[in-house]
Design an enzyme around this catalytic site. Sequence first.
Site, mmCIF file in Angstrom:
data_model
loop_
_atom_site.group_PDB
_atom_site.id
_atom_site.type_symbol
_atom_site.label_atom_id
_atom_site.label_comp_id
_atom_site.label_asym_id
_atom_site.label_seq_id
_atom_site.Cartn_x
_atom_site.Cartn_y
_atom_site.Cartn_z
ATOM 1 N N GLU A 320 -0.276 1.402 3.027
ATOM 2 C CA GLU A 320 0.863 1.550 2.116
ATOM 3 C C GLU A 320 1.895 0.433 2.208
ATOM 4 O O GLU A 320 3.085 0.679 2.130
ATOM 5 C CB GLU A 320 1.544 2.909 2.360
ATOM 6 C CG GLU A 320 0.633 4.069 2.035
ATOM 7 C CD GLU A 320 1.291 5.424 2.229
ATOM 8 O OE1 GLU A 320 1.109 6.263 1.332
ATOM 9 O OE2 GLU A 320 1.958 5.645 3.253
HETATM 10 C C1 ACM Z 1 -1.559 7.395 5.053
HETATM 11 O O1 ACM Z 1 -1.628 8.594 4.729
HETATM 12 N N1 ACM Z 1 -0.542 6.672 4.656
HETATM 13 C C2 ACM Z 1 -2.589 6.783 5.851
#
Ligand code: ACM
Length: 684
Positions: A320
Site C-alpha cells: 500500500e
Molecule cells: C495489507 O492488508 N495492507 C497487507
Amino acid sequence: MKFHFYIFLLVFSIFSFSQAQYEHAWQNLMPQPQDIHLQKGQFVLDSLFTVAIPDTASRRVQIAATKFIRRLTNRTGLFVKHGFPLSLKEVPQANIVVHYNRTGNLQLHEDEAYQLKITAQQINIEAGTDLGVVFAFETLLQLLDNDHEKYFFQNLTISDKPAFTWRGLMIDAARHFQPVAVIKRNLDAMLVAKLNTFHWHLSDDQGFRIAIKAYPQLTQKASDGQFYTQAQIKDVIQYAADRGIRVIPEIDVPGHATALLTALPDIASRKKNYQLQRNAGIFDPTLDPTNPQTYKVLDKIFKEIAGLFPFAYIHIGGDENRGRQWDANPEIQAFMRQKGLKNNHELQTYFNVKLEKILQKYHKKMMGWEEIRTPQMPKTALIHVWRGRAGVSLTKTVKSGYDAVLSNGFYIDLMLPAATHYQTQLYPKQAHLTIDQKAHILGGEATMWSELVTPFTIDSRIWPRTLAIGERLWSNPSGTNLRQMYQRLFAQGYHLEELGITHIKNRGVILRNIAQNQDISTLQALSRLYEPLKGYKRNKAGTEYQSYSPFMLFADACSADAEDALRFGFLVEDYLKQPNSENKRKIVIYLKKWQHFGEALKNLHTNPKLELLRPMSRSLANLAKDLNRLSLEDAIVNQAFVQQLQADYKIAFKAYNDVSLALKKPLNILIKYWLKQKGYNWSE
Ligand code: ACM
C-alpha cells in the site's frame, strides 16, 4: 479425511448443531486428520494413567506431555497418581508411549507427521520429529470421550500430516499493541489449530513496537511506551519454539512508516516532523529510497532483527505505498530519471532489491506483501498474497515462479463468517496449476489486523474462526460440509478457554459493563444474534474510531458467527426439509424468546450505553411478534399484515450500534414459506 470402518460400523450420526451434541469425540476432530481407522473397543482412563517419553526427550516434548496431562486431568477431574511424564526406559508399558527420531527444525518443509494408535491396553504416538508429537497430543486430547461413568479414548489408528508447510497467524501489534501475555496465549491456541507460523506485525503508522538498540528513539518517540524489549522478543520466540512454532517478524517499509519516521524523520520522502497516526487507513509517509542514509538505518534495524529471529524469513511489508511523497518530491523524480526508473513500482523494486541484499548479508530471505511482486523482483522473494479476486493473484504469483503464502480469503479482521474462510481454496479452481506450480504455494495465513481490536477483544476476533482456517491449511478437505464444520468449530472452540483464550468470557465482561452489573442474560442472547458490521463498514473512512476509542461496546461483545442465528438457520433448514410440528416447535421457541426481548431490557436500570440497545431489541421483538402470529395455523393474514411485516422486517435489519441482525437468510426463507401457505408472496 479418509474414514475406514474396521470390524464394526459406527453409524455416522447426523450432526445436529442445534443440539450441540455429538455421538463420538472423533467426529468432532478439528482439523480433521488425513486418515483415520476406527476399531472396536476403548482405552479407559483411570487415576493410574501414565505417560512415558524418551529420557532424551526435547523440551518441546516435555512441555507438550506435561501440558497434555494437565489439560486431560482438568477436563476429567481425575486425580492421577503420575502427574508428570515418566521415563520410557523405566516404564515401557506406560499407557501413552511416545517415540520419535529427532528434534524438528523450525523451517519450511519440515516433517510434522505423526501416527496415533489407540488400543485398549496402550496409546502409541510415533513421529519422525518432535513436531509431530506435539500435534499428536493435540489430536489425542480432542479424542477424549465419555459416557456417564467413565472417560475413554475410542480405539483407532490415525495417520496424519499437514497439507501445507506454512500455516500461519499474523497478529498486528502495531495498530493496537498486544502485550506478551496475549501473544503467548494465542501461540498456545495456534497449536490446537495445528498452525506453525506466527507472523508478528511489529511496525506500522500507529506504532513501532520493537526496541532497536541502534535507534532507541524508535520506541521512545513512536510507541507511547507500548513496545517489546528485546528480552521479551527472545522470550516469545523461545515460547513459540517450545511449541514447534516459528516466528516471522515484519517491519513494514517503505510505506506504513509514519511511526518509523516519527522517530527518524531524516529518511522520509518529505522532510517534516511526523506524529503517530491515530486513525486507520493508508497514509502517505514513506521512506526515501534515494537517500543512502535510508539503507544505513535499515541495515542496522534488520541486523538486530536478524540476530533475534532464527527463522529463515523476514517480512518487509511493502504494501500500500501510493508513492504520493515520491511524486511530490522533485529530487526523487530527478533520481528516477537518472536511474531510468519509469514509475513508482520500479522505484520500489529498486528499494526492495537493495533491502534484499541487506537481508542476504544477515542470511535471511525476504517475504513481502504482494505489491513487491514487480517484473524485476528476484524470484527468491516470498510473496504474501492478499489482494484481488479469489485465486487470481495467487495463480499469477506461482505461475511467475515465486513461492507464495495466501492471506486473501483469510482476513479475519473483515469479520466474515468462518464458512467464508473455510471455503477459501489454496489451489484455485480453474487455475490448472501444474504440480510444480502447486509446490510454490507454501500455505496460508490468517491475518488479525488490529485497528478495531484491543488486547481485551482480540481473542474473540481470532477464535474460534481460525480453527476453520487451521483445518483448511492442515487437512485441506475436498468437501465442505458447513454444518458439520460449525459443529466441530464450536465443539473445539470452547476448549480454548482452558489455554486462557478470552473469546467467550470477555463477551460477558463487556455486557456486564454495559448493564452495570445487572442481569445480562438478555444482552447475551442478543449478542448471539447480531454480528459486527462486516467488511470495513464498522469504521467508515477509518476515522470513526481512533486507536484510543472505546472498544467495549455491544459490537465488541458480538462475534463474526452469531451462534444462535446459525442454530436458528439450521432449524429452519430442517423444518423446510421436514415441515412437521416438532421442527416447527423448535423454531417457535426462538421466536417467543425474541418477542420478549423488548420487555426484558425495560426491566433493567438504564444508562446511555444500554439505552442505545433498546431500539434494536424492540425492533427484533416487533418482528418476532409478527412471525409468531404468522406461525399459527389459523392465522388470518391480509395485505395490511404483510405490509406491517415488511415494515418491521426493514427496521429490524437496519444497522444499529455497528451490528446487524444475522437472521436475514433463515427469516426470509421462513417468511416466504409461511406466507405462501396463506397465498401471499414475499419480497424483502
Ligand atoms: C495489507 O492488508 N495492507 C497487507
